[in-house]
Design an enzyme around this catalytic site. Sequence first.
Site, PDB file in Angstrom:
ATOM      1  N   GLY A  25       0.883  -1.146   0.000  1.00 45.87           N
ATOM      2  CA  GLY A  25       0.000   0.000   0.000  1.00 45.87           C
ATOM      3  C   GLY A  25       0.924   1.199   0.000  1.00 45.87           C
ATOM      4  N   THR A  26       0.912   1.975  -1.047  1.00 45.09           N
ATOM      5  CA  THR A  26       2.128   2.672  -1.458  1.00 45.09           C
ATOM      6  C   THR A  26       1.830   4.050  -2.010  1.00 45.09           C
ATOM      7  OG1 THR A  26       3.254   0.638  -2.011  1.00 45.09           O
ATOM      8  CG2 THR A  26       3.915   2.509  -3.255  1.00 45.09           C
TER       9      THR A  26
END
Length: 238
Positions: free
Chosen positions: A15-16
């Site tokens: 999750g970036t």
Amino acid sequence: MDAISSDLNAPHSMGTTIIGVTFNGGVVLGADSRTSTGMYVANRASDKITQLTDNVYICRSGSAADSQIVSDYVRYFLHQHTIQLGQPSTVKVAANLVRLLSYNNKNMLQTGLIVGGWDKYEGGKIYGIPLGGTILELPFTIGGSGSTYLYGFFDQVWKEGMTQDEAEKLVVKAVSLAIARDGASGGVVRTVTINKDGVSRKFYPGDTLPIWHEELEPKDSLLDILSAASPGPEPMVS
């Protein structure tokens, strides 16, 4: 306990926040460093900007395993391609190989990628390859869970013909903004700048990044109220 076990056994997910920006003479790639396993932070200092060739890098988001295997395959194919041609691969060739693997395996892969680099034919180029294997050549692109907080910011501050310094500052500012808002982004900021002179990597520790909510003065916080109401601990009497 079952919920805790399921989080520990969840696949690693990045999750970036990943960003690619062109400037006058090259490109800047940037990313945060948080890798999650369910609700836990599995790696707080991971490197999401991976080298494909001497002049082409890729930013990875989504499933860590999926993005790593795509990067490994493309790096292998590009190595063979370079040997056959006797010269470095172009950014377009690298991006199209990523697109081919992503599209042909779109039912099995959960990864969004940004390919950026510089070559002597077209200069600095950025390509976005989101879920499904579409390929988009863009002057800038953003991806990952943190990107949802950045579209309006980029609409306001993006401009053509930026200098290298302006582009690097923009990328660091954007990633730090996403870290402040997105719970799945965090850690440090890494950047890779690619131009005709080569590649330079930069590292920005988390404690040097701006905290964007500190301009809001704390007022009547719960800790202030409790400390004001409590007279303090009673002295011990022996």
